[in-house]
Design a protein around this motif. Structure first.
Motif, PDB file in Angstrom:
ATOM      1  N   GLN A 178      48.916 -48.954  35.483  1.00 43.27           N
ATOM      2  CA  GLN A 178      47.445 -49.048  35.470  1.00 43.27           C
ATOM      3  C   GLN A 178      46.935 -48.569  36.820  1.00 43.27           C
ATOM      4  O   GLN A 178      46.740 -49.367  37.749  1.00 43.27           O
ATOM      5  N   ALA A 179      46.737 -47.243  36.924  1.00 40.47           N
ATOM      6  CA  ALA A 179      46.385 -46.678  38.229  1.00 40.47           C
ATOM      7  C   ALA A 179      45.109 -45.861  38.153  1.00 40.47           C
ATOM      8  O   ALA A 179      44.823 -45.229  37.130  1.00 40.47           O
ATOM      9  N   THR A 180      44.352 -45.893  39.237  1.00 39.98           N
ATOM     10  CA  THR A 180      43.231 -44.972  39.431  1.00 39.98           C
ATOM     11  C   THR A 180      43.441 -44.291  40.777  1.00 39.98           C
ATOM     12  O   THR A 180      44.148 -44.810  41.642  1.00 39.98           O
ATOM     13  N   ILE A 181      42.792 -43.119  40.913  1.00 38.26           N
ATOM     14  CA  ILE A 181      42.894 -42.341  42.157  1.00 38.26           C
ATOM     15  C   ILE A 181      41.481 -42.004  42.605  1.00 38.26           C
ATOM     16  O   ILE A 181      40.625 -41.698  41.764  1.00 38.26           O
ATOM     17  N   SER A 182      41.230 -42.056  43.920  1.00 40.77           N
ATOM     18  CA  SER A 182      39.970 -41.491  44.414  1.00 40.77           C
ATOM     19  C   SER A 182      40.270 -40.474  45.504  1.00 40.77           C
ATOM     20  O   SER A 182      41.146 -40.678  46.342  1.00 40.77           O
ATOM     21  N   ASN A 183      39.541 -39.364  45.463  1.00 43.69           N
ATOM     22  CA  ASN A 183      39.661 -38.308  46.474  1.00 43.69           C
ATOM     23  C   ASN A 183      38.339 -38.220  47.210  1.00 43.69           C
ATOM     24  O   ASN A 183      37.326 -37.802  46.641  1.00 43.69           O
ATOM     25  N   CYS A 184      38.358 -38.623  48.462  1.00 41.88           N
ATOM     26  CA  CYS A 184      37.097 -38.720  49.232  1.00 41.88           C
ATOM     27  C   CYS A 184      37.041 -37.643  50.315  1.00 41.88           C
ATOM     28  O   CYS A 184      38.060 -37.127  50.765  1.00 41.88           O
ATOM     29  N   SER A 185      35.819 -37.355  50.725  1.00 43.76           N
ATOM     30  CA  SER A 185      35.587 -36.401  51.810  1.00 43.76           C
ATOM     31  C   SER A 185      35.669 -37.110  53.169  1.00 43.76           C
ATOM     32  O   SER A 185      36.057 -38.275  53.241  1.00 43.76           O
ATOM     33  N   ASN A 186      35.292 -36.399  54.236  1.00 35.99           N
ATOM     34  CA  ASN A 186      35.452 -36.925  55.608  1.00 35.99           C
ATOM     35  C   ASN A 186      34.614 -38.169  55.873  1.00 35.99           C
ATOM     36  O   ASN A 186      33.386 -38.140  55.731  1.00 35.99           O
ATOM     37  N   ASN A 187      35.277 -39.220  56.329  1.00 35.85           N
ATOM     38  CA  ASN A 187      34.602 -40.489  56.667  1.00 35.85           C
ATOM     39  C   ASN A 187      34.246 -40.536  58.149  1.00 35.85           C
ATOM     40  O   ASN A 187      34.965 -39.993  58.986  1.00 35.85           O
ATOM     41  N   TYR A 188      33.163 -41.264  58.440  1.00 36.86           N
ATOM     42  CA  TYR A 188      32.885 -41.605  59.838  1.00 36.86           C
ATOM     43  C   TYR A 188      32.386 -43.044  59.874  1.00 36.86           C
ATOM     44  O   TYR A 188      31.988 -43.604  58.845  1.00 36.86           O
ATOM     45  N   GLY A 189      32.419 -43.643  61.081  1.00 36.61           N
ATOM     46  CA  GLY A 189      31.992 -45.027  61.223  1.00 36.61           C
ATOM     47  C   GLY A 189      32.857 -45.740  62.248  1.00 36.61           C
ATOM     48  O   GLY A 189      33.645 -45.108  62.964  1.00 36.61           O
ATOM     49  N   PRO A 190      32.729 -47.077  62.342  1.00 33.99           N
ATOM     50  CA  PRO A 190      33.477 -47.834  63.348  1.00 33.99           C
ATOM     51  C   PRO A 190      34.975 -47.883  63.076  1.00 33.99           C
ATOM     52  O   PRO A 190      35.398 -47.720  61.938  1.00 33.99           O
ATOM     53  N   TYR A 191      35.754 -48.123  64.116  1.00 36.99           N
ATOM     54  CA  TYR A 191      37.213 -48.301  64.042  1.00 36.99           C
ATOM     55  C   TYR A 191      37.960 -47.028  63.672  1.00 36.99           C
ATOM     56  O   TYR A 191      39.098 -47.096  63.206  1.00 36.99           O
ATOM     57  N   GLN A 192      37.342 -45.836  63.848  1.00 33.95           N
ATOM     58  CA  GLN A 192      38.094 -44.599  63.562  1.00 33.95           C
ATOM     59  C   GLN A 192      38.853 -44.177  64.815  1.00 33.95           C
ATOM     60  O   GLN A 192      38.288 -44.151  65.921  1.00 33.95           O
ATOM     61  N   VAL A 231      35.045 -47.342  46.226  1.00 37.54           N
ATOM     62  CA  VAL A 231      36.382 -47.793  45.806  1.00 37.54           C
ATOM     63  C   VAL A 231      36.257 -49.077  44.979  1.00 37.54           C
ATOM     64  O   VAL A 231      36.873 -49.209  43.905  1.00 37.54           O
ATOM     65  N   TRP A 232      35.412 -49.998  45.413  1.00 42.72           N
ATOM     66  CA  TRP A 232      35.229 -51.235  44.635  1.00 42.72           C
ATOM     67  C   TRP A 232      34.594 -50.936  43.268  1.00 42.72           C
ATOM     68  O   TRP A 232      34.939 -51.572  42.269  1.00 42.72           O
ATOM     69  N   SER A 233      33.677 -49.960  43.196  1.00 45.73           N
ATOM     70  CA  SER A 233      33.104 -49.577  41.887  1.00 45.73           C
ATOM     71  C   SER A 233      34.197 -49.103  40.941  1.00 45.73           C
ATOM     72  O   SER A 233      34.197 -49.421  39.752  1.00 45.73           O
ATOM     73  N   ILE A 234      35.143 -48.320  41.495  1.00 49.31           N
ATOM     74  CA  ILE A 234      36.231 -47.789  40.654  1.00 49.31           C
ATOM     75  C   ILE A 234      37.142 -48.933  40.198  1.00 49.31           C
ATOM     76  O   ILE A 234      37.551 -48.994  39.036  1.00 49.31           O
ATOM     77  N   ILE A 235      37.439 -49.851  41.110  1.00 45.57           N
ATOM     78  CA  ILE A 235      38.299 -50.988  40.734  1.00 45.57           C
ATOM     79  C   ILE A 235      37.594 -51.821  39.653  1.00 45.57           C
ATOM     80  O   ILE A 235      38.207 -52.231  38.663  1.00 45.57           O
ATOM     81  N   ASP A 236      36.305 -52.039  39.824  1.00 47.85           N
ATOM     82  CA  ASP A 236      35.561 -52.889  38.876  1.00 47.85           C
ATOM     83  C   ASP A 236      35.349 -52.208  37.530  1.00 47.85           C
ATOM     84  O   ASP A 236      35.457 -52.832  36.482  1.00 47.85           O
ATOM     85  N   LYS A 237      34.999 -50.897  37.583  1.00 43.12           N
ATOM     86  CA  LYS A 237      34.507 -50.265  36.350  1.00 43.12           C
ATOM     87  C   LYS A 237      35.238 -48.985  35.956  1.00 43.12           C
ATOM     88  O   LYS A 237      34.946 -48.405  34.909  1.00 43.12           O
ATOM     89  N   GLY A 238      36.185 -48.517  36.810  1.00 48.38           N
ATOM     90  CA  GLY A 238      36.848 -47.231  36.532  1.00 48.38           C
ATOM     91  C   GLY A 238      37.820 -47.321  35.376  1.00 48.38           C
ATOM     92  O   GLY A 238      38.291 -48.396  35.020  1.00 48.38           O
ATOM     93  N   ARG A 239      38.091 -46.153  34.789  1.00 48.31           N
ATOM     94  CA  ARG A 239      39.026 -46.099  33.658  1.00 48.31           C
ATOM     95  C   ARG A 239      40.445 -45.841  34.166  1.00 48.31           C
ATOM     96  O   ARG A 239      40.652 -44.885  34.924  1.00 48.31           O
ATOM     97  N   PRO A 240      41.438 -46.656  33.767  1.00 49.01           N
ATOM     98  CA  PRO A 240      42.819 -46.438  34.204  1.00 49.01           C
ATOM     99  C   PRO A 240      43.276 -45.003  33.897  1.00 49.01           C
ATOM    100  O   PRO A 240      42.944 -44.462  32.843  1.00 49.01           O
ATOM    101  N   GLY A 241      44.003 -44.427  34.834  1.00 47.23           N
ATOM    102  CA  GLY A 241      44.494 -43.061  34.652  1.00 47.23           C
ATOM    103  C   GLY A 241      43.525 -42.005  35.175  1.00 47.23           C
ATOM    104  O   GLY A 241      43.888 -40.841  35.278  1.00 47.23           O
ATOM    105  N   GLU A 242      42.293 -42.431  35.511  1.00 46.36           N
ATOM    106  CA  GLU A 242      41.271 -41.449  35.923  1.00 46.36           C
ATOM    107  C   GLU A 242      41.318 -41.165  37.425  1.00 46.36           C
ATOM    108  O   GLU A 242      41.744 -41.996  38.223  1.00 46.36           O
ATOM    109  N   THR A 243      40.788 -39.971  37.753  1.00 49.22           N
ATOM    110  CA  THR A 243      40.584 -39.580  39.142  1.00 49.22           C
ATOM    111  C   THR A 243      39.080 -39.498  39.398  1.00 49.22           C
ATOM    112  O   THR A 243      38.349 -38.904  38.588  1.00 49.22           O
TER     113      THR A 243
END
Ligand code: NAD
Ligand code: DAU
Length: 331
Positions: free
Chosen positions: A168-182, A223-235
């Motif tokens: 039961q896996a989902t994947i997310s591919n995100c662009s460049n992050n910025y913010g604290p603790y980088q 990421v939390w939206s995907i965990i809560d509502k994403g479809r398993p197997g989806e990217t």
């Protein structure tokens, strides 16, 4: 819910743990982190009493098996994450990103644990500067660097384990992050800490390469939206329509610091430097109802500058060694 966060002492992972502790009191968080040069125990200090931190590697199969067996959900951030380092020594990238992900997959397969894999838009390669196209979930994989190729390999392992073994896996591919603790090896915090030190920002090549910037809080909410509502197997692709070239970013930082717009240096370009990344996040927005909150890049950057000013004790110990590494290769 018992949540295992790998790489939770790194940039995005520590912000994810902070957000989770703040917003989800029903979640019990365990962090597994090898505390490499990029992981910092003090990034978790504000939530230390609310979580369990286990120091160890995702390549340690018995440890991974035990921790996964005690969890309902694994969110997998742990990685070697810096392109420039992967050009100097690809070996830890293969170990952590490929073998480490394989080790986790075998454990979630055995224990039937839900798995979310954090990945990058760099698996798709790059786009031309004048191309109106953006990456979508059906863009073919075409990674350029040892870093992005090992992330691509890890994504393919996750897809195979989902399809062949029903993980039961989902994947997310995100662009460049910025913010604290980088970590200050990365573009934005490197230039912020240079400017705090009165040093001119360093632009690779002409500075025309485009990155699609997103605030780390928006990434983690997605990421939390995907965990809560994403479809398993989806990217799912995560991005906030934040395309800027590197020169524009440096000019904005110079403005924030009250410095002259021409007060930067061009330095040696990155070999194989990807030109442009751009994310089409319409599935995430339309299907899962996610929207970014940090829509004003300059505001987000000002807040990030303020964080680095206020938290010099966090980044200062790494500054001299990081700059010495760059200086050795003319960057
Ligand atoms: P980071 O380098 O700041 O943090 C990585 C963390 O993983 C560190 O705490 C490190 O100690 C830990 N780690 C490394 N090897 C390990 C191992 N073998 N076992 C356990 N822990 C280990 O990275 P980041 O920028 O926070 O990126 C986190 C994830 O997000 C990565 O998977 C990266 O590919 C992905 N990502 C990053 C961005 C970005 O802009 N930074 C964008 C999209 C996706
Ligand atoms: O797109 C997502 C990726 O973004 C993540 O998968 C990676 O983990 C993350 O490190 C980031 O990769 P980049 O290579 O895009 O990020 P970096 O901060 O290293 O560089 C951003 C841009 O700035 C890139 O075009 C190179 C340039 N650069 C970087 C540094 C460190 C400079 O011009 N000067 C610099 O000093």
């Amino acid at each position: 819910m018992r949540l295992l966060v790998t790489g939770g002492a790194g940039f995005i992972g520590s912000n994810f743990v902070h957000q989770t502790v703040r917003e989800r009191p029903d979640v019990r968080v365990t962090v597994l982190d090898a505390l490499t040069y990029a992981g910092d125990r003090t990034s978790l200090a504000p939530v230390a009493d609310a979580i369990t931190l286990v120091e160890g590697s995702i390549t340690d199969a018995p440890l991974v098996d035990r921790l996964v067996g005690e969890s309902d959900l694994v969110v997998h951030f742990a990685a070697e994450s810096h392109n420039d380092n992967s050009l100097n020594d690809p070996s830890p990238f293969v170990q952590t990103n490929v073998v480490g992900t394989f080790t986790l997959l075998e454990a979630v397969r055995k224990h039937g644990t839900r798995f979310h894999h954090i990945s990058t838009d760099e698996v798709y390669g790059d786009l031309e500067l004048d191309d109106p196209a953006k990456f979508t979930a059906s863009t073919p994989y075409n990674p350029s660097s040892p870093y992005s190729s090992t992330k691509a390999g890890s994504d393919l392992l996750v897809r195979a384990w989902a399809r062949s073994f029903g993980v039961q896996a989902t994947i997310s591919n995100c662009s460049n992050n910025y913010g604290p603790y980088q970590h200050i090896e990365k573009f934005i915090p490197r230039q912020i800490t240079n400017l705090i030190d009165g040093v001119r920002p360093k632009l690779y090549g002409a500075g025309l390469n485009v990155r699609d910037w997103i605030h780390v809080e928006d990434h983690n909410a997605a990421v939390w939206s995907i965990i809560d509502k994403g479809r398993p197997g989806e990217t799912y692709l995560i991005g906030a329509d934040g395309e800027k070239n590197n020169l524009e970013v440096v000019r904005t930082l110079l403005e924030i610091f009250g410095r002259d717009a021409a007060d930067f240096d061009h330095v040696t370009d990155r070999p194989g430097h990807d030109l442009r990344y751009a994310i089409d996040a319409s599935t995430l927005r339309d299907e899962l109802g996610w929207t970014p909150r940090y829509t004003d890049f300059r505001d987000g950057l000002e807040a990030t500058v303020a964080w680095y000013r206020e938290n010099e004790a966090w980044w200062r110990p790494a500054k001299a060694a990081t700059e010495a590494k760059y200086a050795a290769v003319g960057q």
